[in-house]
Scaffold this motif. Structure first.
Motif, PDB file in Angstrom:
ATOM      1  N   GLY A 257      62.971   8.064 -80.396  1.00  0.00           N
ATOM      2  CA  GLY A 257      63.239   8.824 -79.163  1.00  0.00           C
ATOM      3  C   GLY A 257      64.735   8.950 -78.848  1.00  0.00           C
ATOM      4  N   ASP A 258      65.151   8.726 -77.714  1.00  0.00           N
ATOM      5  CA  ASP A 258      66.771   8.748 -77.494  1.00  0.00           C
ATOM      6  C   ASP A 258      67.501   7.822 -77.948  1.00  0.00           C
TER       7      ASP A 258
ATOM      8  N   GLU B  75      65.310  12.679 -72.900  1.00  0.00           N
ATOM      9  CA  GLU B  75      65.007  13.914 -73.427  1.00  0.00           C
ATOM     10  C   GLU B  75      63.893  14.256 -74.384  1.00  0.00           C
ATOM     11  N   ARG B  76      63.765  13.138 -75.363  1.00  0.00           N
ATOM     12  CA  ARG B  76      62.692  13.072 -76.240  1.00  0.00           C
ATOM     13  C   ARG B  76      61.500  12.425 -75.728  1.00  0.00           C
ATOM     14  N   LYS B  77      60.246  12.707 -75.469  1.00  0.00           N
ATOM     15  CA  LYS B  77      58.969  12.085 -74.978  1.00  0.00           C
ATOM     16  C   LYS B  77      58.019  12.227 -75.794  1.00  0.00           C
ATOM     17  N   ARG B  78      57.063  11.051 -75.645  1.00  0.00           N
ATOM     18  CA  ARG B  78      55.705  11.047 -76.269  1.00  0.00           C
ATOM     19  C   ARG B  78      54.715  11.565 -74.986  1.00  0.00           C
TER      20      ARG B  78
ATOM     21  N   GLY C  55      59.409   9.059 -71.964  1.00  0.00           N
ATOM     22  CA  GLY C  55      60.364   8.715 -73.072  1.00  0.00           C
ATOM     23  C   GLY C  55      61.045   7.460 -73.127  1.00  0.00           C
TER      24      GLY C  55
ATOM     25  N   TRP D 286      66.365  24.334 -77.772  1.00  0.00           N
ATOM     26  CA  TRP D 286      65.472  23.970 -78.510  1.00  0.00           C
ATOM     27  C   TRP D 286      64.513  24.828 -79.344  1.00  0.00           C
TER      28      TRP D 286
ATOM     29  N   PHE E 114      57.317  11.292 -80.663  1.00  0.00           N
ATOM     30  CA  PHE E 114      58.326  11.863 -79.599  1.00  0.00           C
ATOM     31  C   PHE E 114      58.418  13.336 -80.035  1.00  0.00           C
ATOM     32  N   LEU E 115      58.291  13.864 -78.903  1.00  0.00           N
ATOM     33  CA  LEU E 115      58.683  15.586 -78.908  1.00  0.00           C
ATOM     34  C   LEU E 115      59.830  15.957 -78.345  1.00  0.00           C
ATOM     35  N   ASP E 116      60.691  16.986 -78.920  1.00  0.00           N
ATOM     36  CA  ASP E 116      61.736  17.471 -78.324  1.00  0.00           C
ATOM     37  C   ASP E 116      61.300  18.525 -76.981  1.00  0.00           C
TER      38      ASP E 116
ATOM     39  N   ASP F 162      60.424  11.904 -85.992  1.00  0.00           N
ATOM     40  CA  ASP F 162      59.361  12.025 -84.674  1.00  0.00           C
ATOM     41  C   ASP F 162      58.999  10.686 -84.180  1.00  0.00           C
TER      42      ASP F 162
END
Length: 259
Positions: free
Chosen positions: A123-124, A68-71, A62, A213, A37-39, A120
């Motif tokens: 996720g949300d 907000e946080r997604k792969r 995500g 971020w 998961f990426l910010d 990492d």
């Protein structure tokens, strides 16, 4: 090539830039990469690097549209990404204990990280009075389900749910109105957290403050409406609105602190 790219990013981001550049280069050589998961800032960096290549594309997911946080799934441009498994699982947390209503985002995050799970891989997180839904990487979801038995001394039950069962909750912001001398980062952070200007300069200059971020070490950086600011150890807030200027030249601003 990376030396040229570095000019666009903060030095502390260079390590991630290197990783993302390697993912793109491997995709150019017909490999694929499913990230953790990426910010939003990391997703921006990945997008920037993918856009530099004519032979690579990326899909972000995500677990739901407003995540907000997604792969990210990075692949050669000939590969269709719509049907790729993004490796995201939904975990529900419940408990008959009435103290469950008192738990917040930090309590759930602390309990998950306490299992040895890296941030990492998560996720949300959506907290409700009757429990919590959160997204996790498929490779750790079963481990979390089996081992997450307590959150801040509240005994809980966990289960894996279909993604379409997700109940996403609106992010709760505690609104406050301030009158500030300027829109400088250090001044607004000082007023929001009720710290002296001298005390907020230390973490800002030490790289423990982020705006949208992105790490920011310049205390004089002007903030604008919509900016999200986080200060390590204190949480984060959003500049919701610049309402106007008083007769004495001070700015009236509305701030939303994340609960």
């Amino acid at each position: 090539m990376n030396e040229h790219i570095y000019a666009h990013f903060h030095p502390d981001e260079h390590r991630f830039v290197d990783k993302a550049a390697e993912w793109v280069e491997r995709a150019e050589q017909h490999a694929v990469k499913l990230t953790d998961f990426l910010d939003p800032r990391q997703a921006f960096i990945v997008t920037s690097l993918v856009n530099r290549s004519a032979d690579v594309h990326v899909r972000f997911d995500g677990g739901h549209p407003g995540a907000e946080r997604k792969r990210a799934f990075i692949a050669p441009d000939y590969r269709v990404l719509d049907d790729e498994d993004m490796g995201i699982r939904l975990i529900g947390v419940t408990s008959p204990d009435e103290k469950l209503q008192q738990l917040d985002h930090g309590d759930y995050m602390g309990a998950i990280l306490g299992l040895g799970i890296k941030r990492d891989k998560v996720g949300d997180i959506y907290v409700r009075p009757d429990g919590c839904h959160f997204l996790a990487a498929a490779e750790v979801a079963d481990y979390i389900r089996l081992n997450l038995n307590a959150v801040h001394r509240v005994h809980v039950q966990t289960e894996l749910l279909p993604l379409d069962r997700l109940i996403s909750t609106e992010v709760k912001l505690d609104e406050m109105s301030l009158s500030v001398a300027s829109l400088r980062l250090d001044g607004i952070v000082s007023d929001v957290y009720r710290l002296s200007r001298a005390k907020v300069l230390i973490p800002i200059k030490a790289g423990r403050c982020k705006v949208n971020w992105k790490q920011v070490e310049d205390p004089s950086k002007p903030l604008k409406q919509g900016d999200v600011v986080s200060l390590q150890g204190f949480g984060r807030f959003k500049l919701l609105e610049v309402e106007g200027v008083t007769k004495k030249g001070r700015y009236r601003v509305k701030i939303g602190k994340y609960a």
